[in-house]
Design a protein around this motif. Sequence first.
Motif, PDB file in Angstrom:
ATOM      1  N   ALA A  16      22.683  30.812  44.408  1.00  0.00           N
ATOM      2  CA  ALA A  16      22.408  30.712  46.138  1.00  0.00           C
ATOM      3  C   ALA A  16      24.059  30.416  46.527  1.00  0.00           C
ATOM      4  CB  ALA A  16      22.063  29.513  46.456  1.00  0.00           C
ATOM      5  N   ALA A  17      24.668  29.705  46.273  1.00  0.00           N
ATOM      6  CA  ALA A  17      26.234  29.872  46.758  1.00  0.00           C
ATOM      7  C   ALA A  17      26.440  30.957  47.460  1.00  0.00           C
ATOM      8  CB  ALA A  17      27.201  28.621  46.345  1.00  0.00           C
ATOM      9  N   ALA A  18      26.412  32.039  46.022  1.00  0.00           N
ATOM     10  CA  ALA A  18      26.851  32.922  45.845  1.00  0.00           C
ATOM     11  C   ALA A  18      26.819  34.118  47.186  1.00  0.00           C
ATOM     12  CB  ALA A  18      27.076  34.236  44.374  1.00  0.00           C
ATOM     13  N   GLY A  19      25.070  33.717  47.273  1.00  0.00           N
ATOM     14  CA  GLY A  19      24.507  34.505  48.059  1.00  0.00           C
ATOM     15  C   GLY A  19      24.599  34.031  49.465  1.00  0.00           C
ATOM     16  N   VAL A  20      24.971  32.440  49.637  1.00  0.00           N
ATOM     17  CA  VAL A  20      25.410  31.752  51.128  1.00  0.00           C
ATOM     18  C   VAL A  20      26.553  32.995  51.632  1.00  0.00           C
ATOM     19  CG1 VAL A  20      26.128  29.416  52.296  1.00  0.00           C
ATOM     20  CG2 VAL A  20      24.414  29.582  51.294  1.00  0.00           C
ATOM     21  N   ALA A  21      27.776  32.702  50.670  1.00  0.00           N
ATOM     22  CA  ALA A  21      29.347  33.240  51.002  1.00  0.00           C
ATOM     23  C   ALA A  21      28.528  35.049  52.177  1.00  0.00           C
ATOM     24  CB  ALA A  21      29.805  33.708  49.820  1.00  0.00           C
ATOM     25  N   THR A  22      27.694  35.213  50.717  1.00  0.00           N
ATOM     26  CA  THR A  22      28.127  36.577  51.276  1.00  0.00           C
ATOM     27  C   THR A  22      26.693  37.107  52.548  1.00  0.00           C
ATOM     28  OG1 THR A  22      27.599  37.583  48.775  1.00  0.00           O
ATOM     29  CG2 THR A  22      26.499  38.569  50.438  1.00  0.00           C
ATOM     30  N   ASN A  23      25.774  36.413  52.700  1.00  0.00           N
ATOM     31  CA  ASN A  23      25.073  36.241  53.709  1.00  0.00           C
ATOM     32  C   ASN A  23      26.228  35.732  55.294  1.00  0.00           C
ATOM     33  OD1 ASN A  23      22.793  37.140  52.830  1.00  0.00           O
ATOM     34  ND2 ASN A  23      21.852  35.075  52.525  1.00  0.00           N
ATOM     35  N   THR A  24      27.803  34.669  54.786  1.00  0.00           N
ATOM     36  CA  THR A  24      27.844  34.110  56.083  1.00  0.00           C
ATOM     37  C   THR A  24      28.744  35.105  55.949  1.00  0.00           C
ATOM     38  OG1 THR A  24      27.609  32.103  55.096  1.00  0.00           O
ATOM     39  CG2 THR A  24      29.522  33.228  56.259  1.00  0.00           C
ATOM     40  N   VAL A  25      29.251  36.384  55.334  1.00  0.00           N
ATOM     41  CA  VAL A  25      30.568  37.235  55.629  1.00  0.00           C
ATOM     42  C   VAL A  25      30.016  38.889  56.465  1.00  0.00           C
ATOM     43  CG1 VAL A  25      31.787  39.094  54.499  1.00  0.00           C
ATOM     44  CG2 VAL A  25      32.235  36.826  53.814  1.00  0.00           C
ATOM     45  N   PHE A  26      28.805  38.726  56.289  1.00  0.00           N
ATOM     46  CA  PHE A  26      27.582  39.543  56.856  1.00  0.00           C
ATOM     47  C   PHE A  26      27.726  38.918  58.006  1.00  0.00           C
ATOM     48  CE2 PHE A  26      27.714  41.912  52.774  1.00  0.00           C
ATOM     49  CZ  PHE A  26      27.634  42.930  52.885  1.00  0.00           C
ATOM     50  N   GLY A  27      27.058  37.936  58.685  1.00  0.00           N
ATOM     51  CA  GLY A  27      26.303  37.369  59.706  1.00  0.00           C
ATOM     52  C   GLY A  27      28.029  37.740  60.389  1.00  0.00           C
ATOM     53  N   PHE A  28      29.238  37.513  60.023  1.00  0.00           N
ATOM     54  CA  PHE A  28      31.001  37.444  60.531  1.00  0.00           C
ATOM     55  C   PHE A  28      30.639  39.775  61.935  1.00  0.00           C
ATOM     56  CE2 PHE A  28      31.787  33.442  59.573  1.00  0.00           C
ATOM     57  CZ  PHE A  28      32.818  33.401  59.989  1.00  0.00           C
ATOM     58  N   ILE A  29      30.734  39.990  60.360  1.00  0.00           N
ATOM     59  CA  ILE A  29      30.899  41.495  60.290  1.00  0.00           C
ATOM     60  C   ILE A  29      29.475  41.525  61.232  1.00  0.00           C
ATOM     61  CG2 ILE A  29      30.252  43.305  59.445  1.00  0.00           C
ATOM     62  CD1 ILE A  29      31.815  42.620  56.882  1.00  0.00           C
ATOM     63  N   ARG A  30      28.561  41.206  61.504  1.00  0.00           N
ATOM     64  CA  ARG A  30      27.526  42.017  62.311  1.00  0.00           C
ATOM     65  C   ARG A  30      27.940  41.470  63.144  1.00  0.00           C
ATOM     66  NH1 ARG A  30      22.103  40.029  61.179  1.00  0.00           N
ATOM     67  NH2 ARG A  30      21.134  40.806  62.171  1.00  0.00           N
ATOM     68  N   THR A  31      27.346  39.824  64.145  1.00  0.00           N
ATOM     69  CA  THR A  31      28.401  39.705  65.128  1.00  0.00           C
ATOM     70  C   THR A  31      29.421  40.000  65.809  1.00  0.00           C
ATOM     71  OG1 THR A  31      27.664  36.675  63.793  1.00  0.00           O
ATOM     72  CG2 THR A  31      28.871  37.271  65.947  1.00  0.00           C
ATOM     73  N   PHE A  32      30.908  40.592  65.386  1.00  0.00           N
ATOM     74  CA  PHE A  32      31.883  41.125  65.576  1.00  0.00           C
ATOM     75  C   PHE A  32      30.777  42.687  66.289  1.00  0.00           C
ATOM     76  CE2 PHE A  32      34.351  38.268  63.337  1.00  0.00           C
ATOM     77  CZ  PHE A  32      35.090  38.087  64.339  1.00  0.00           C
ATOM     78  N   VAL A  33      29.942  43.548  65.789  1.00  0.00           N
ATOM     79  CA  VAL A  33      29.157  44.464  65.773  1.00  0.00           C
ATOM     80  C   VAL A  33      29.119  44.212  67.548  1.00  0.00           C
ATOM     81  CG1 VAL A  33      27.848  46.962  65.442  1.00  0.00           C
ATOM     82  CG2 VAL A  33      29.453  45.638  63.740  1.00  0.00           C
ATOM     83  N   LEU A  34      27.880  43.449  67.546  1.00  0.00           N
ATOM     84  CA  LEU A  34      26.982  43.210  68.449  1.00  0.00           C
ATOM     85  C   LEU A  34      27.623  42.217  69.331  1.00  0.00           C
ATOM     86  CD1 LEU A  34      23.999  40.842  67.052  1.00  0.00           C
ATOM     87  CD2 LEU A  34      23.721  43.602  67.396  1.00  0.00           C
TER      88      LEU A  34
END
Length: 263
Positions: free
Chosen positions: A22-40
Amino acid sequence: MRVYLTAARLSLRRHLAYRSSAAAGVATNTVFGFIRTFVLLALWRQKTVINGWDAADACTYSFLTQALIAPMGVFMTGTELGPRIRTGDVAVDLYRPVDFQSWWLALDAGRAVGSGMLRSLPPVLVGALFFPMALPLSPLRWAAFLLCCLVGYLVSFSLRYLISLVAFWTMDERGMAAITFAVGFFCSGMILPLTAMPPRLDSVLQLTPWAAVIQIPASVLFGTQSGGLAYALAFGLAWALLLLGAGRLLTGAARRKVVVQGG
């Protein structure tokens, strides 16, 4: 009913045990959240307001949808039923004195609750530290959002259950899961909010079942859903009932016509 609640509780306990995952999933989702946010944000710089959404809404949407990935089963990878069909272990499940579809719904519901408890909140909290967020303060708005998420989860499970049943005929549901994932990831609004797409395309995608999984709950939370909560719930429930019915029919067909792997 008691047996299904017990199955859901035991499934929840099992999934809560995998905290490192779950911790690894949280880290992955957070990183991709940053990437998607910058794109938006790059898109919103070209136009400050798109269909009533500003940059803060876009940032909120990005991290909110990342938080929903695990509990809502956005990747459409089927359920645990698929591997059991491939190995033939499903024969044991078919002999259980329970409703087959309801049994797998209970197990998957436990997984969804566990994923939500461990993975949903951290990405949103981290995102709020670095980007402007537009999370509403109204308890009623959050209650409406949770209701839409519940209905959206039923739609998601119904789709993934149908994908898993494909293995009864093909012996491997992963190809169908990959195709459904590619279509659903786009149609749900995970790649780009549906409200930011051209109006004609948005109108079409808003009618697909995947819209009820991600886009519609988010729009209800932001207060921008056309037709409001009543439409969102009616739309999602209609798709859920249709897909659950299709799953029940396909389950019956598999029981009558299919030989389980291994005899």
